[in-house]
Motif scaffolding. Structure first.
Motif, short mmCIF file in Angstrom:
data_model
loop_
_atom_site.label_atom_id
_atom_site.label_comp_id
_atom_site.label_asym_id
_atom_site.label_seq_id
_atom_site.Cartn_x
_atom_site.Cartn_y
_atom_site.Cartn_z
N ARG A 44 -5.82 -5.43 7.59
CA ARG A 44 -7.05 -5.22 8.37
C ARG A 44 -7.35 -6.41 9.28
NH1 ARG A 44 -8.86 -3.51 3.27
NH2 ARG A 44 -10.00 -5.50 3.00
N ASP A 45 -7.14 -7.61 8.75
CA ASP A 45 -7.54 -8.81 9.49
C ASP A 45 -6.49 -9.27 10.50
OD1 ASP A 45 -9.78 -8.73 7.94
OD2 ASP A 45 -9.18 -10.36 6.59
N HIS A 46 -5.20 -9.06 10.18
CA HIS A 46 -4.15 -9.67 11.00
C HIS A 46 -3.04 -8.69 11.36
CE1 HIS A 46 -6.13 -13.40 9.90
NE2 HIS A 46 -5.93 -13.14 8.61
N ASP A 47 -3.25 -7.38 11.16
CA ASP A 47 -2.22 -6.38 11.46
C ASP A 47 -0.93 -6.69 10.71
OD1 ASP A 47 -1.33 -4.03 12.61
OD2 ASP A 47 -0.53 -5.02 14.38
N ASP A 48 -1.07 -7.16 9.48
CA ASP A 48 0.07 -7.50 8.62
C ASP A 48 0.70 -6.21 8.08
OD1 ASP A 48 1.39 -8.28 5.96
OD2 ASP A 48 0.86 -10.23 6.76
N ASN A 49 2.03 -6.18 7.95
CA ASN A 49 2.71 -4.94 7.55
C ASN A 49 3.03 -4.86 6.06
OD1 ASN A 49 4.76 -6.84 7.32
ND2 ASN A 49 6.31 -5.55 8.27
N ARG A 50 2.63 -5.85 5.29
CA ARG A 50 3.10 -5.88 3.90
C ARG A 50 2.45 -4.84 3.00
NH1 ARG A 50 2.59 -12.19 2.79
NH2 ARG A 50 0.83 -11.82 4.20
N ALA A 51 1.25 -4.39 3.32
CA ALA A 51 0.64 -3.34 2.51
C ALA A 51 1.48 -2.07 2.60
CB ALA A 51 -0.79 -3.07 2.97
#
Length: 351
Positions: free
Chosen positions: A121-128
């Motif tokens: 949500r905060d950084h467009d991270d793909n790990r979720a």
């Protein structure tokens, strides 16, 4: 978004092969991560190779070079470079815990998932996304027990439950998802030609087991020149196929795991081949379409979806665990429709 103008056929990645199909999905997902504009994937037809559609011209050499940039620098420490921190978990040391570190206590898994979701949500991270593609927090399994059924640790006696992993990884003996990813990565780092071969003409490697995605990797004695049974996996295609796991959503209901394109009753992988080029997003919609997942698909509706064939590959079983997926078998959709005719409306006479 304009349609891609360049097409690159991938002659080694046949849609009728479970390993070839998954490797094509992995290629699509990795190139989506690498290219400025989303690539698309289609198939020349049933029993035919995959085609990658891109906005820039690629050759097999340049594509293999792009894919090689996603190899981990230290696969023994963290083999998944596109989502660091997912596969580098240490094994849980308490007695009774599963061998695979991705099978973790549910409380720990949910904490990790919340952290990954916040980063997304905060950084467009793909790990979720990667976490939920490999680790199923919706279907749990108890820890190991002794032969008499007694839990091996007090935590298990209190009801410690562990997550499951994706059913696309067949676990034999002490195999784990991280160490399979590590071995495939190491082979590709030692010889980058494996990635070019994965796209064009597979190279089998003696004593490499793969990840139980390819029936021919079992290496029966009559298949090899020295006449001795040995594993003969395809490292490049296996490495790409492992990345293809991210296309399948994991769900479940406590002790009943589910996954897109996987039949838990028959332990079989069932997948479509299509002619219309799809991005990763539209491909997810296709794979999860009810007409693809039903056991009685109808030819007309499949044609409307652009599907040209359906294949299935049950998982084999070995005395010490899961075996490789069987070779892909084409489903005779028309024959199934005849065996399961749809009810037709009848006119009722008035009283």
């Amino acid at each position: 978004m304009p349609m891609p103008t360049h097409q690159l056929e991938l002659p080694a990645l046949y849609g009728s092969s479970p390993l070839g199909f998954l490797a094509a999905l992995g290629t699509l997902h990795l190139t989506t991560h690498l290219l400025d504009e989303a690539p698309r994937l289609s198939w020349r037809g049933p029993d035919a190779p995959a085609v990658l559609h891109t906005h820039q011209r690629l050759t097999h050499e340049t594509l293999a070079g792009l894919l090689a940039t996603q190899l981990p620098t230290q696969p023994d420490k963290d083999p998944l470079s596109v989502a660091p921190g997912i596969l580098d978990q240490p094994r849980h040391l308490e007695p009774g815990s599963p061998n695979d570190p991705l099978q973790m206590p549910i409380d720990e898994a949910l904490t990790r998932l919340r952290d990954h979701a916040k980063a997304e949500r905060d950084h467009d991270d793909n790990r979720a996304h990667w976490f939920t593609s490999l680790i199923n927090t919706l279907s749990l399994t108890p820890g190991k027990s002794d032969k008499d059924g007694t839990p091996k640790n007090k935590g298990a006696a209190r009801g410690t439950l562990y997550t499951r992993t994706t059913p696309y990884f067949g676990r034999s003996g002490r195999m784990t998802l991280p160490n399979n990813w590590t071995k495939a990565s190491q082979h590709c780092l030692e010889d980058p030609a494996h990635l070019y071969a994965a796209l064009t003409r597979w190279r089998r490697v003696d004593d490499y087991a793969g990840a139980n995605l390819d029936y021919l990797s079992t290496g029966d004695a009559h298949m090899v020149s020295h006449g001795k049974a040995t594993q003969q996996g395809v490292p490049g295609a296996t490495w790409l196929a492992l990345h293809g796991f991210t296309a399948f959503r994991l769900t479940g209901n406590t002790n009943r795991p589910q996954a897109t394109s996987w039949d838990p009753a028959t332990h079989a992988f069932t997948w479509p081949i299509w002619h219309q080029p799809h991005t990763t997003n539209s491909l997810t919609t296709l794979l999860e379409h009810p007409e693809i997942r039903t056991r009685t698909p109808r030819p007309t509706r499949l044609r409307n979806l652009g599907v040209t064939a359906l294949y299935t590959a049950p998982r084999t079983h070995l005395p010490y665990g899961d075996g490789p997926l069987e070779p892909g078998r084409r489903i005779d959709v028309a024959a199934q429709e005849v065996r399961n005719p749809q009810p037709t409306a009848t006119l009722q006479k008035g009283g």
